[in-house]
Design an enzyme around this catalytic site. Sequence first.
Site, short mmCIF file in Angstrom:
data_model
loop_
_atom_site.label_atom_id
_atom_site.label_comp_id
_atom_site.label_asym_id
_atom_site.label_seq_id
_atom_site.Cartn_x
_atom_site.Cartn_y
_atom_site.Cartn_z
N GLU A 65 0.82 -0.97 -0.07
CA GLU A 65 -0.04 0.07 -0.13
C GLU A 65 0.61 1.29 -0.18
O GLU A 65 0.37 2.27 -0.31
CB GLU A 65 -1.06 -0.06 1.38
CG GLU A 65 -1.89 -1.10 1.06
CD GLU A 65 -1.63 -2.41 1.82
OE1 GLU A 65 -0.36 -2.53 1.92
OE2 GLU A 65 -2.49 -3.34 1.71
N PHE A 101 -11.31 -7.75 13.55
CA PHE A 101 -10.19 -8.28 12.65
C PHE A 101 -9.92 -7.06 11.45
O PHE A 101 -10.71 -6.84 10.98
CB PHE A 101 -10.52 -9.67 12.02
CG PHE A 101 -9.74 -10.06 10.85
CD1 PHE A 101 -8.43 -10.32 11.46
CD2 PHE A 101 -9.84 -10.11 9.57
CE1 PHE A 101 -7.31 -10.92 10.42
CE2 PHE A 101 -8.74 -10.46 8.65
CZ PHE A 101 -7.52 -10.91 9.10
N GLN A 102 -8.84 -6.68 11.71
CA GLN A 102 -8.34 -5.71 10.71
C GLN A 102 -8.92 -4.55 10.79
O GLN A 102 -9.09 -3.61 10.14
CB GLN A 102 -8.10 -6.25 9.31
CG GLN A 102 -7.27 -7.23 8.81
CD GLN A 102 -7.17 -7.50 7.35
OE1 GLN A 102 -8.13 -7.40 6.62
NE2 GLN A 102 -6.06 -8.14 6.97
N LYS A 127 -17.49 -1.23 5.48
CA LYS A 127 -18.05 -2.23 4.51
C LYS A 127 -19.46 -2.12 4.27
O LYS A 127 -20.06 -2.45 3.14
CB LYS A 127 -17.79 -3.64 4.80
CG LYS A 127 -17.72 -4.60 3.85
CD LYS A 127 -16.94 -5.98 4.26
CE LYS A 127 -16.84 -7.01 3.23
NZ LYS A 127 -16.30 -8.22 3.88
N MET A 166 24.52 9.15 2.87
CA MET A 166 24.22 10.26 3.76
C MET A 166 24.46 10.15 5.04
O MET A 166 25.27 11.01 5.83
CB MET A 166 22.94 10.86 3.50
CG MET A 166 22.68 12.43 3.88
SD MET A 166 24.12 13.53 3.07
CE MET A 166 23.16 14.08 1.63
#
Lengths: 87, 554
Positions: free
Chosen positions: B53, B115-116, B165, B467
Amino acid sequence: MNKYQLVIMADDKQVVLERILQVTRYRGFLINAMNAEVNTGNNVATITMTVSSDRPISLLIDQINKLIDIKDVKVDASPTKIPQCSA
Amino acid sequence: MTESKTLTGSALLFEVLKEHGVQHVFGYPGGAIMPIYDALYDSDVKHFLCRHEQGAAFSAVGYARAAGKVGVCFATSGPGATNLITGLADALADSIPIVAITGQVPTSAMGSDAFQEIDIFGLSLACTKHSFQVTDINDLEEVLYQAFEIALEGRHGPVLVDIPKDIQLAAVTQRFDKLSHLKNKVKLPLADISKALELLTHAKQPILYVGGGVGMASAIDEVREFANKTGMPSVSTLKGLGAINPDNDNYLGMLGMHGTKAANIAVQESDLLVVVGARFDDRVTGKLDEFAPHAKVIHFDIDTAEINKRRTADAAILGDLKGNLPLLTMPLAIKAWQQKVQQMKTDFAWRYDHPGDNIYAPALLKTVSDLMPSNTCVTTDVGQHQMWAAQHMSFDDPSNFLTSGGMGTMGFGLPAAIGAQISRPHDTVIVISGDGSIMMNIQELATIKRYQIPVKIVLIDNAKLGMVRQWQDLFFDGRLSETDLSDNPDFVMLSRAFDIKSQKITKKSEVKAAIEEMLDHDGPYFLQVKIDATENVWPLVPPNTANDKMMEGV
């Protein structure tokens, strides 16, 4: 540390209070006291907040003003005692 | 106006995307966003499946920056949503218009540690310009319109819309509601034009300090006209590069920590800074109290909060740069100053004569810049290679140089290039990356493979986090802590695993032919360039130091 009282008018939208708290902390201001009320007639919230910081208050006013749901931010020149909370 | 019709929340999302001209979306499916991916199946929107993502978020950023459009990305709830956060933070820091759509667990499960489930709405507060969580299907259409409006209004930025959802599945009547404009737009105070004119006419050594806001305000023509007509010497921030024509005699290049010596000295000696779309970032100013100590400031910006934030403006001009800058565009009598800065520009010009056979990254990047076709879009990652690209490559438009400025996000370059290439299929897109940064989103090579995206990857490989290694050598007594990457994978073999043509070069004599082969190749290409691990980026203004006290080597 300088102390200021802010009067904030905001649309009564989701998490508007959390947004104000987050910006206030991130920009280096401590909240000493606050009060929030909603006018259910027009769905406008009035948030009164006493904050303290070494930084200029204009910094915080500009950043709160940038939040989408904010209608107005003012420094109250004559602070009155407001209810304490542990925010 | 189209007739109203009933559809699901997910289908409505795609109707609103269509209304906003969205053709391309970057994302990754998952449980709580499945109704949206089901509606995608029937949509004309082209979706690019990224492999993380964060890659989707950066591809949306690259798409937005290269094309000047809103970038759109999708992710599911929980880890999908949290993986977007770095990309959103990057877009917030660099003012990039993004609309991120996240799936959320159903409203009935919200707040139950499902969940999630993660409170992405709460997490979004610090890394977006604004965010929404839709808990009533009847709000969805208005919220989506507002998301696009907010992303592009005033100072651009990322907006997140979290959609549970059940809201994605709910039936709704589309209203084609375009009337939901923002109510609380800030009214900008009047600009201080007369004060600015007074400062301008009295200035003897003015400098035009150009930032990323110029490109975003579509004010490149106006800024170039101002630079030409006033003859004012100009300097640029990292994000402003390309706004001023690099061939302008009075243009001194980038200022700040790794800026040119001429730019930094000229700014320190200036008596007036005309600041356009820039914000006195700490990487630009060095020690703030000693930055341009004799200069008055005229500050043009769209964001009220940037005025007087780090440097007090003597004249503030808020609002649209495109309309405001012409009010100050007039000839100035500053010939002596022009001659002085042009002499500095000559005296302190970059040198590319470098001993030995090893490849010298600044010279290689200059060669890439000289050979690349016009209107090539270059993206970078973050580190030494990024600063060398900013110093030694030339860009004629800010949308041709995409680099993570404010957030300095390693892993930006590869996915941003994918987004840029999709938005501009006919232009060459080159990623300049480092061997540390490239591994941060290396999985996006699979996105390149899947869609045969012809980006050219130039990997500046010193087998170090260069760096940080440079700073450890200079400021931490050479204690090289966790900066050795000598066990990197075989990058040529790695690219081949993704069907990407690749080559490794190690000698100066190989540079030109390798770059030509890369640019001539039709598909994606991975050029690994081995450089000496001890090379540093110069000049360098050490931390908390005035910009004219730069180090130029050790």
